[in-house]
Design an enzyme around this catalytic site. Structure first.
Site, PDB file in Angstrom:
ATOM      1  N   HIS B 123      40.097  37.725  29.833  1.00 39.98           N
ATOM      2  CA  HIS B 123      40.001  39.012  29.632  1.00 39.98           C
ATOM      3  C   HIS B 123      40.323  40.188  28.301  1.00 39.98           C
ATOM      4  CE1 HIS B 123      41.871  42.982  31.271  1.00 39.98           C
ATOM      5  NE2 HIS B 123      40.456  42.985  32.519  1.00 39.98           N
ATOM      6  N   ASP B 199      47.195  32.878  32.003  1.00 36.42           N
ATOM      7  CA  ASP B 199      46.763  35.034  32.176  1.00 36.42           C
ATOM      8  C   ASP B 199      46.024  34.135  33.996  1.00 36.42           C
ATOM      9  OD1 ASP B 199      45.647  36.355  33.652  1.00 36.42           O
ATOM     10  OD2 ASP B 199      44.085  36.832  32.528  1.00 36.42           O
ATOM     11  N   GLN B 202      43.417  36.389  38.155  1.00 37.04           N
ATOM     12  CA  GLN B 202      42.632  36.113  38.691  1.00 37.04           C
ATOM     13  C   GLN B 202      42.544  35.242  40.165  1.00 37.04           C
ATOM     14  OE1 GLN B 202      40.111  38.329  39.720  1.00 37.04           O
ATOM     15  NE2 GLN B 202      40.759  39.741  37.328  1.00 37.04           N
ATOM     16  N   LYS B 225      46.277  43.463  42.134  1.00 35.73           N
ATOM     17  CA  LYS B 225      45.048  42.243  42.778  1.00 35.73           C
ATOM     18  C   LYS B 225      45.680  40.808  43.938  1.00 35.73           C
ATOM     19  CE  LYS B 225      43.371  41.706  37.917  1.00 35.73           C
ATOM     20  NZ  LYS B 225      42.397  43.099  38.393  1.00 35.73           N
ATOM     21  N   CYS B 367      35.923  44.411  30.719  1.00 35.57           N
ATOM     22  CA  CYS B 367      37.198  43.973  30.234  1.00 35.57           C
ATOM     23  C   CYS B 367      37.088  42.950  29.129  1.00 35.57           C
ATOM     24  CB  CYS B 367      38.613  44.109  30.436  1.00 35.57           C
ATOM     25  SG  CYS B 367      38.809  45.901  31.402  1.00 35.57           S
TER      26      CYS B 367
END
Lengths: 158, 410
Positions: B123, B199, B202, B225, B367
């Site tokens: 991302h 990261d 998600q 999220k 993104c």
């Protein structure tokens, strides 16, 4: 919500299916300007040859959604052969048609001020894009090629 | 199905909303998830009965608010299995968490020409901060390439990591849905002497998260999220690394002393929490964790394997060569975030047509522009499922795609 028939008019789909003046021109003599919509990644290149105060030739390349592509196609057909002055009037008239909603939303429409009169400008097929203002998110798609043409015209007449 | 989705759906008031008399089909949770009543109530109740400034006032109301705020931190610690509470830093979101590591750790530890390894599916939040730092440090950014089915191509991982100082990698692609083999990647980084930054933005909403088992050095994620509010995220880092890092932002709360000629930093985690934190949002994140705990993250993961498998198979059966689904088919290595191309119709046009039946998907570059260039497309349409989505939502998506076919029938 307004119906899709307001957006995807047959004439728009026709220009999307069979874009006019698609391609590139050699630079120089042509001037090229690039535009892109950072939100969706759509990109467009407008190639322009201006001679003797006239838009002698215009070509469009790049890729994008049906609204951005058909708007570019109609724009190229509309300004080709016109004088630079007529092309600029057309850009202003088209922008005015597209910004109606934006201005209303922003609340900065000034009632006592006479809006510019573009009734002399024949938009022709382009009038089909009027429905885009009902879909505010898509206005940027419709105006992408016009902003890019403005840039190309500035460079070509500098 | 592993979850009683019909019951879960009722927890999310917005999903009962109709637009133009038609129900919402919310398939944009990879963008931001909806919020259950439990989270909404926890935040409202806190503001109605207990709101106060945290960590700085002596009166009872403030002390109580601080206790609840720190209670949320404990919930996060347990949820991601962090060994120490001090390792859990509240940020604005995952982006701020990544920027904190990259700016703070990166400035202190990287030097001109140092190599950092990223992957081609990152991302922008895990790319642009490196470019920003690189302008100063002239870093050599190396990129792990992708296989044809959208997984990491690890053939040359050891060469890429050779001499590198950091490996910054997503645990789950926000475009392809791909789950990366994170333990293998952090092990490889450690063997090469590089720290690993993960990261998890998600990953966390959809999987059981155990930062210790993952072997990461830093881990970032966002609340919004995972059924929590926007405005709060988390940076987890190993204590000794966080201790050795300079502060990222200066201000209140992050100091132990300030003089005319300098300052001393506060203890962890306050050192990285300058200014008034997102207090009510922390309470909301805590409530979201309670909610997810009750559902069970292993159940969420199983459900999403089911719904991803169902959706991919159904779309392929129904549309054949007219649909291209990016990322792996195998649900063992992917989540239920499904990007696709459909009949050459531009994603903007697809999402516009889908919106007629309130099917909410994201159209665009997500993104992840470097990844879009590799996929050789300016944009994709992305349908992303969560615990409140079931087969009926997947079917609504497919029916709406038929509508796009009708308009763009050329």
């Amino acid at each position: 919500m307004p119906g899709l028939e307001d957006l995807y008019r047959e004439i728009i789909l026709d220009h999307y299916r069979s874009p006019r003046n698609r391609g590139t021109l050699e630079t120089p003599p042509a001037h090229m300007a690039k535009g892109h919509n950072p939100l969706c990644g759509d990109e467009i290149q407008v190639y322009l040859i201006v001679g003797d105060g006239y838009v002698e030739d215009v070509k469009i390349s790049g890729q994008g959604c049906s609204i951005s592509q058909s708007s570019a196609s109609m724009m190229s057909a509309a300004v080709k052969g016109k004088t630079v002055h007529e092309a600029r009037r057309m850009i202003d008239a088209f922008r005015s048609m597209m910004s109606v909603h934006e201005r209303a939303v922003a609340g900065n429409r000034i009632d006592h001020e006479e809006p510019d009169d573009y009734s002399d400008v024949k938009l022709g097929d382009l009038d089909a894009l009027r429905g885009v203002v009902k879909f505010p998110v898509r206005i940027k798609c419709a105006t992408l090629s016009w902003n890019t043409l403005t840039q190309a015209l500035e460079e070509a007449t500098a | 199905m592993s979850l009683d989705v019909a019951r879960l759906k009722k927890d999310f008031p917005v999903l009962e909303r109709e637009i133009d008399g038609k129900p919402l089909v919310y398939l944009d949770s990879a963008n931001s998830s909806q919020k259950p009543q439990q989270v909404i109530d926890a935040m409202s109740r806190f503001m109605e009965t207990s709101y106060g400034p945290v960590s700085r006032s002596a009166y009872q109301l403030a002390a109580n608010a601080t206790e609840l705020f720190e209670g949320a931190r404990q919930k996060v610690q347990r949820f991601i299995n962090a060994s120490k509470l001090e390792e859990v830093v509240f940020t604005k979101n995952a982006t701020e968490a990544l920027n904190t590591v990259i700016q703070s750790w990166g400035r202190a530890n990287l030097h001109d020409g140092d190599a950092v390894v990223l992957t081609q599916m990152e991302h922008h939040a895990n790319i642009v901060p490196w470019h920003i730092l690189s302008a100063e440090k002239h870093l050599e950014l190396r990129w792990v390439p992708l296989t044809d089915d959208g997984q990491l191509d690890l053939t040359h991982l050891d060469q890429l990591l050779d001499g590198a100082k950091a490996f910054s990698v997503t645990a789950m692609s926000n475009v392809l849905g791909t789950l990366t083999p994170i333990r293998l990647l952090t092990d490889a980084a450690r063997a090469a002497g590089a720290i690993s930054i993960v990261d998890g933005c998600q990953f966390v909403p959809h999987n059981v998260t155990d930062v210790q088992a993952m072997g990461a050095d830093f881990f970032a994620f966002s609340s919004h999220k995972m059924c929590g509010p926007s405005g709060i995220g988390v940076l987890w880092g190993r204590e000794q690394l966080l201790e050795a890092m300079p502060p990222f932002m200066g201000g209140g709360n992050m100091i132990s002393d300030v003089r005319l000629d300098g300052f001393d930093v506060a203890e962890l985690p306050a050192k990285f929490e300058a200014g008034t934190p997102p207090i009510t949002e922390a309470i909301g994140l805590g409530a979201a964790i309670d909610y997810l705990d009750e559902v069970g993250m292993d159940n969420v993961r199983r459900h999403e394997m089911d719904i991803a498998g169902y959706t991919i198979t159904m779309l392929k059966e129904r549309f054949g060569d007219d649909i291209t689904i990016y990322g792996p088919d195998n649900v063992e290595v992917r989540g239920a975030t499904i990007s696709f191309a459909f009949r050459g119709i531009h994603p903007h046009d697809i999402s516009q047509v889908l919106d007629q039946t309130n099917v909410c998907v994201r159209a665009g570059h997500h993104c992840a522009k470097p990844l879009m260039r590799i996929l050789d497309t300016p944009a994709t349409t992305r349908a992303s499922f969560y615990l409140y989505n079931d087969e009926s939502d997947a079917d609504a998506l497919a029916n709406a795609l038929d509508g796009a076919s009708d308009i763009f029938n050329f």
